[in-house]
Design an enzyme around this catalytic site. Structure first.
Site, PDB file in Angstrom:
ATOM      1  N   ASP A 219     124.822  18.947   0.809  1.00  0.00           N
ATOM      2  CA  ASP A 219     124.728  20.092  -0.107  1.00  0.00           C
ATOM      3  C   ASP A 219     125.867  20.089  -1.127  1.00  0.00           C
ATOM      4  O   ASP A 219     125.996  21.049  -1.893  1.00  0.00           O
ATOM      5  CB  ASP A 219     124.783  21.402   0.686  1.00  0.00           C
ATOM      6  CG  ASP A 219     123.504  21.633   1.488  1.00  0.00           C
ATOM      7  OD1 ASP A 219     122.553  20.837   1.344  1.00  0.00           O
ATOM      8  OD2 ASP A 219     123.461  22.611   2.265  1.00  0.00           O
ATOM      9  N   THR A 220     126.682  19.061  -1.093  1.00  0.00           N
ATOM     10  CA  THR A 220     127.865  19.024  -1.964  1.00  0.00           C
ATOM     11  C   THR A 220     127.872  17.710  -2.734  1.00  0.00           C
ATOM     12  O   THR A 220     127.008  17.494  -3.571  1.00  0.00           O
ATOM     13  CB  THR A 220     129.139  19.212  -1.117  1.00  0.00           C
ATOM     14  OG1 THR A 220     129.114  18.298  -0.020  1.00  0.00           O
ATOM     15  CG2 THR A 220     129.251  20.641  -0.594  1.00  0.00           C
TER      16      THR A 220
END
Ligand SMILES: *[C@@H]1O[C@H](CO)[C@@H](O)[C@H](O)[C@H]1NC(C)=O
Ligand SMILES: *[C@@H]1O[C@H](CO)[C@@H](O)[C@H](O)[C@H]1NC(C)=O
Ligand SMILES: *[C@@H]1O[C@H](CO)[C@@H](O)[C@H](O)[C@H]1NC(C)=O
Ligand SMILES: *[C@@H]1O[C@H](CO)[C@@H](O)[C@H](O)[C@H]1NC(C)=O
Ligand SMILES: *[C@@H]1O[C@H](CO)[C@@H](O)[C@H](O)[C@H]1NC(C)=O
Length: 405
Positions: A219-220
Site C-alpha cells: 500500500d506504500t
C-alpha cells in the site's frame, strides 16, 4: 453460521468434487469474534537443532509488487545486498500475490489467478510437512495478525481501518493440511512474537516473515518496504541469538509490471554466507520453487514431487550439497513471462479444475518424493504434469489439459 459458511465455500470451491475441509474455527473477522478467539487461541514455539549442510536456520522475508530494477536501486535494499549475495535472475511464478505465496511452500499454485479466499485441499502437502517429518521446527511471523492461527481474510488497523494483515500473504494458512491442525495454527503467529521467541531462544529453524500491507510496500512504495526491511534485518546481523548459522532470504512476491517478465530481487545474507561471497551476486536462474528445493537440499529432505523437484538450489547452498545448477535455455525463456496462471482448481474460470497428481517417480540428486506424499497419492488417477526441470510452465505455455483454449 459456520455450516452456512461451509456450504458457501464448498459451492465456491469449483467443480473438482473436492469438499472444502478447512478448519473454519478461526475465520471470523468481526471485532468481537476476533477478541473472543484471541482470548483462547494457543501459541506454540517448538524448537529443534537439526544440522543442515549449509545453514541451520532459514528466515524468508517477502515484500510486495516491485520490479527488479526498482528494488535493486532502493538504497536500503542495495545496502542489504552489500551484506550478502544479490540474486540477479530470480523470478515470481505468476500474478497476482496469493498464488506466489502458495507456490513458495506447496510447489504449485493449482491454477490460482486471484487473491480469493482459497482453501487448498488437505491432500496437498507443503514444505511444512517435510520439515515436521524430519523434526525441524518451523513458524510464521505475520505482522499485525490479530492472534495465532487467525484464518480470516484480513484484519484492519482498528484505529485507522487501513489494510494491515491479509490472509493472501500468509502461505501456511492457505493449506487445509495446516489449518486442520491446531498445533500448526499455533505456530502461525504475529511478528511481536518473533521478538519474544528471539529473547526466549525459541526461534524455529525455518520461518516465513510477512510485514503488514504498509511495511511490505503493497500500500506504500519500495522506499517504505526498504526502510522497514533494513530496520528489521540490520540489527539482527549482529545478534547472536539470531545468527546461528542462519541464512536470510529477502525477496518479493511478484514484479509490478504485468507486461514484462516477472523478475524480482532476491538477497541472501546472514552468517551462513561465507565471507568470500559477501558483496557478490549470483546470476543463476531461480524462482519461488528454489525456496523449497534449497530447504530439501540443505537438510537432505525428500520432495513434494511437484515443481520443487527440479528448481535450482541457491548456489551458496548447492556448493555444500553437490546440487548441479542448470541454465534456462534463452529461446525458451523468451517465451515465458510468468505473468499469467495456467488453468486448475483455483482459476477464476476453471476449465479443468483438477489437482494434478505429484510425479511420484521423480528423483533429483538422491532426493525422492516423500513417503507421506506417496501415501496420499499412490492410488490416485489424476493427471500429473511435473517433471525434473527449472523451466516450469506458465499461462502462455500451459501444461497439457491445463491450458485456456
Ligand atoms: C484425497 O486423496 C485421496 C487418495 O487419493 C482420495 O481418495 C480423495 O478423493 C482425495 N480427496 C480430494 C478431495 O481430492
Ligand atoms: C500479538 O500476539 C500477542 C500474543 O497472542 C498478543 O498479545 C498481541 O496483542 C498481538 N499483537 C498484535 C499487534 O496483534
Ligand atoms: C504496519 O506496521 C508498521 C510498523 O512496522 C506500523 O508503523 C504501521 O502503522 C502498520 N500499518 C498499519 C496499517 O497498521
Ligand atoms: C504477459 O506478457 C505478454 C508479453 O508482454 C503480454 O502479451 C501479455 O498480455 C501479458 N499477460 C498479462 C496477463 O499481462
Ligand atoms: C521486471 O522484470 C524484467 C525481467 O524479466 C525486467 O526486464 C524488468 O526491468 C522488470 N521491470 C522493471 C520495470 O524493472
Amino acid at each position: 453460521m459456520r455450516a452456512s459458511a461451509a456450504v458457501l465455500l464448498a459451492a465456491a470451491s469449483s467443480a473438482s468434487g473436492a469438499a472444502v475441509s478447512a478448519s473454519l474455527l478461526y475465520t471470523a473477522t468481526a471485532t468481537n469474534s476476533v477478541a473472543a478467539a484471541a482470548a483462547t487461541a494457543n501459541t506454540r514455539s517448538p524448537t529443534s537443532n537439526v544440522k543442515g549442510k549449509a545453514f541451520d536456520r532459514l528466515a524468508i522475508i517477502w515484500l510486495e509488487n516491485t520490479d527488479y530494477t526498482m528494488a535493486a536501486s532502493d538504497p536500503n535494499l542495495a545496502f542489504l545486498a552489500t551484506k550478502g549475495i544479490k540474486l540477479t535472475n530470480n523470478f515470481g511464478v505468476t500474478h497476482p500475490s496469493e498464488p506466489n505465496y502458495a507456490a513458495a511452500i506447496g510447489g504449485d499454485y493449482f491454477g490460482m489467478n486471484n487473491d480469493n479466499l482459497n482453501f487448498i485441499n488437505k491432500n496437498i502437502s507443503t514444505v511444512i510437512d517435510l520439515l515436521e517429518d524430519a523434526g525441524i521446527s518451523w513458524g510464521e511471523y505475520q505482522e499485525d495478525m490479530p492472534y495465532s492461527g487467525f484464518e480470516g481474510f484480513a484484519w484492519l488497523n482498528q484505529e485507522t481501518q487501513a489494510n494491515d494483515y491479509v490472509r493472501k500473504h500468509n502461505p501456511a494458512i492457505l493449506y487445509d493440511q495446516n489449518t486442520n491442525n491446531l498445533d500448526r495454527l499455533a505456530q502461525i503467529k504475529n511478528l511481536t512474537l518473533f521478538y519474544e521467541d528471539l529473547a526466549a531462544g525459541t526461534l524455529p529453524q525455518w520461518m516465513f516473515i510477512t510485514p503488514n500491507m504498509t511495511s511490505d510496500g503493497h500500500d506504500t512504495s519500495v522506499t517504505v518496504a526498504g526502510e522497514w526491511t533494513r530496520n528489521f534485518v540490520e540489527p539482527l546481523l549482529d545478534d547472536d541469538r539470531f545468527m546461528q548459522n542462519t541464512l536470510v532470504l529477502i525477496t518479493f512476491d511478484e514484479n509490478a509490471s504485468y507486461s514484462i517478465q516477472n523478475q524480482v530481487l532476491g538477497i541472501l545474507l546472514g552468517d551462513a554466507v561465507p565471507a568470500e561471497l559477501v558483496g557478490t551476486s549470483d546470476d543463476n536462474f531461480y524462482n519461488h520453487y528454489s525456496e523449497i528445493a534449497t530447504v530439501e537440499a540443505n537438510w537432505g529432505l525428500p520432495t513434494l514431487g511437484r515443481w520443487d523437484v527440479g528448481a535450482n538450489v541457491y548456489q551458496v547452498v548447492a556448493d555444500k550439497t553437490g546440487d548441479a545448477l542448470r541454465t534456462y535455455n534463452a529461446d525458451d525463456m523468451a517465451k515465458h513471462y510468468y505473468n499469467l496462471s495456467y488453468d486448475g482448481v483455483f482459476n477464476s474460470a476453471p476449465h479443468f479444475p483438477v489437482y494434478p497428481k505429484p510425479n511420484l517417480c521423480l528423483e533429483h540428486n538422491g532426493r525422492q518424493v516423500s513417503n507421506g506424499v506417496k501415501k496420499i497419492w499412490s492410488g490416485n488417477k489424476n493427471p500429473s504434469y511435473y517433471h525434473d526441470t527449472i523451466e516450469v510452465n506458465d499461462g502462455l505455455n500451459p501444461p497439457y489439459r491445463y491450458g485456456f483454449k
